[in-house]
Write a protein that holds these residues in place. Structure first.
Motif, PDB file in Angstrom:
ATOM      1  N   UNK A   1     -53.040 -51.291  -6.592  1.00  0.00           N
ATOM      2  CA  UNK A   1     -51.793 -52.086  -6.434  1.00  0.00           C
ATOM      3  C   UNK A   1     -50.247 -50.946  -7.873  1.00  0.00           C
ATOM      4  N   UNK A   2     -49.007 -50.293  -7.432  1.00  0.00           N
ATOM      5  CA  UNK A   2     -48.642 -49.886  -8.014  1.00  0.00           C
ATOM      6  C   UNK A   2     -47.419 -50.562  -9.231  1.00  0.00           C
ATOM      7  N   UNK A   3     -47.326 -51.498  -9.115  1.00  0.00           N
ATOM      8  CA  UNK A   3     -46.772 -52.291 -10.515  1.00  0.00           C
ATOM      9  C   UNK A   3     -47.685 -53.939 -10.641  1.00  0.00           C
ATOM     10  N   UNK A   4     -49.152 -53.392 -11.485  1.00  0.00           N
ATOM     11  CA  UNK A   4     -50.374 -54.619 -11.793  1.00  0.00           C
ATOM     12  C   UNK A   4     -49.093 -55.966 -11.316  1.00  0.00           C
ATOM     13  N   UNK A   5     -47.874 -55.782 -12.949  1.00  0.00           N
ATOM     14  CA  UNK A   5     -48.001 -57.613 -13.199  1.00  0.00           C
ATOM     15  C   UNK A   5     -46.715 -58.129 -12.380  1.00  0.00           C
ATOM     16  N   UNK A   6     -46.590 -57.279 -11.480  1.00  0.00           N
ATOM     17  CA  UNK A   6     -45.754 -58.119  -9.793  1.00  0.00           C
ATOM     18  C   UNK A   6     -46.709 -58.328  -8.840  1.00  0.00           C
ATOM     19  N   UNK A   7     -47.748 -57.390  -8.958  1.00  0.00           N
ATOM     20  CA  UNK A   7     -48.904 -57.265  -7.875  1.00  0.00           C
ATOM     21  C   UNK A   7     -49.508 -59.072  -7.899  1.00  0.00           C
ATOM     22  N   UNK A   8     -50.519 -58.534  -9.849  1.00  0.00           N
ATOM     23  CA  UNK A   8     -50.699 -59.777 -10.181  1.00  0.00           C
ATOM     24  C   UNK A   8     -50.325 -61.340  -9.877  1.00  0.00           C
ATOM     25  N   UNK A   9     -48.912 -61.384  -9.688  1.00  0.00           N
ATOM     26  CA  UNK A   9     -48.200 -62.378  -9.702  1.00  0.00           C
ATOM     27  C   UNK A   9     -48.187 -63.125  -8.651  1.00  0.00           C
ATOM     28  N   UNK A  10     -48.163 -61.907  -8.054  1.00  0.00           N
ATOM     29  CA  UNK A  10     -47.952 -62.521  -6.094  1.00  0.00           C
ATOM     30  C   UNK A  10     -48.734 -62.419  -5.724  1.00  0.00           C
TER      31      UNK A  10
ATOM     32  N   UNK B   1     -64.357 -61.700  -5.487  1.00  0.00           N
ATOM     33  CA  UNK B   1     -64.815 -61.550  -4.697  1.00  0.00           C
ATOM     34  C   UNK B   1     -63.089 -60.621  -3.993  1.00  0.00           C
ATOM     35  N   UNK B   2     -61.506 -60.209  -4.336  1.00  0.00           N
ATOM     36  CA  UNK B   2     -60.715 -59.972  -4.572  1.00  0.00           C
ATOM     37  C   UNK B   2     -60.338 -59.254  -5.516  1.00  0.00           C
ATOM     38  N   UNK B   3     -59.957 -57.804  -5.830  1.00  0.00           N
ATOM     39  CA  UNK B   3     -59.804 -57.709  -7.561  1.00  0.00           C
ATOM     40  C   UNK B   3     -58.257 -55.961  -7.044  1.00  0.00           C
ATOM     41  N   UNK B   4     -57.438 -56.367  -7.310  1.00  0.00           N
ATOM     42  CA  UNK B   4     -56.919 -55.540  -7.994  1.00  0.00           C
ATOM     43  C   UNK B   4     -56.417 -54.764  -9.144  1.00  0.00           C
ATOM     44  N   UNK B   5     -56.324 -53.050  -9.105  1.00  0.00           N
ATOM     45  CA  UNK B   5     -56.617 -52.517 -10.014  1.00  0.00           C
ATOM     46  C   UNK B   5     -54.881 -51.585  -9.893  1.00  0.00           C
ATOM     47  N   UNK B   6     -54.705 -51.343 -11.499  1.00  0.00           N
ATOM     48  CA  UNK B   6     -53.384 -50.842 -11.966  1.00  0.00           C
ATOM     49  C   UNK B   6     -53.722 -49.168 -11.415  1.00  0.00           C
ATOM     50  N   UNK B   7     -52.954 -48.645 -10.436  1.00  0.00           N
ATOM     51  CA  UNK B   7     -53.400 -47.188  -9.966  1.00  0.00           C
ATOM     52  C   UNK B   7     -52.663 -46.898 -11.580  1.00  0.00           C
TER      53      UNK B   7
END
Length: 131
Positions: free
Chosen positions: A9-18, A53-59
């Motif tokens: 994701x391009x904006x880690x904190x925004x995506x984490x909140x979403x 089972x679903x992960x996000x990582x900062x670009x």
């Protein structure tokens, strides 16, 4: 069988909140989080306890945010969860990509909703059971 998946994701904190809000509406929660000092970049894992089972990582420069949009569909137990996912996703800054409703062209009991995440990825909640 898929064990886990994820997206950069391009904006880690925004995506984490979403994802915390949208997936929270269907029973997922933030289960693990690793800072850049441990994982090389900030990483958050969502799922049903005990395993994410679903992960996000900062670009990063080496691993930029996905240029092509990706589609993820989360299977849920009820149409009410589809509705809650959609509402929570919009309230968390997501964009409408298909309001909750039946989609009989997939099959008779297919009920789903689509929300675009902060990077434009198409996130779906789907119930396959009749109500």
């Amino acid at each position: 069988m898929i064990d886990h998946t994820g997206v950069t994701v391009s904006d880690y904190h925004k995506s984490k909140a979403f994802y915390n809000a949208a997936l929270g509406a269907i029973g997922y929660q933030l289960l693990l989080e690793f800072p850049a000092e441990v994982a090389g970049t900030d990483v958050a894992g969502f799922g049903e306890a005990p395993k994410p089972d679903f992960w996000i990582s900062r670009a990063t420069a080496e691993k930029p945010a996905h240029q092509q949009t990706i589609h993820f569909a989360f299977r849920v137990a009820s149409r009410a969860q589809v509705d809650a996912f959609y509402q929570a996703g919009l309230e968390a800054g997501g964009a409408d990509n298909g309001a909750p409703g039946p989609r009989p062209h997939y099959h008779q009991n297919y009920y789903s909703a689509f929300v675009k995440d902060p990077d434009g990825h198409n996130i779906e909640a789907v119930c396959h059971d009749p109500q």
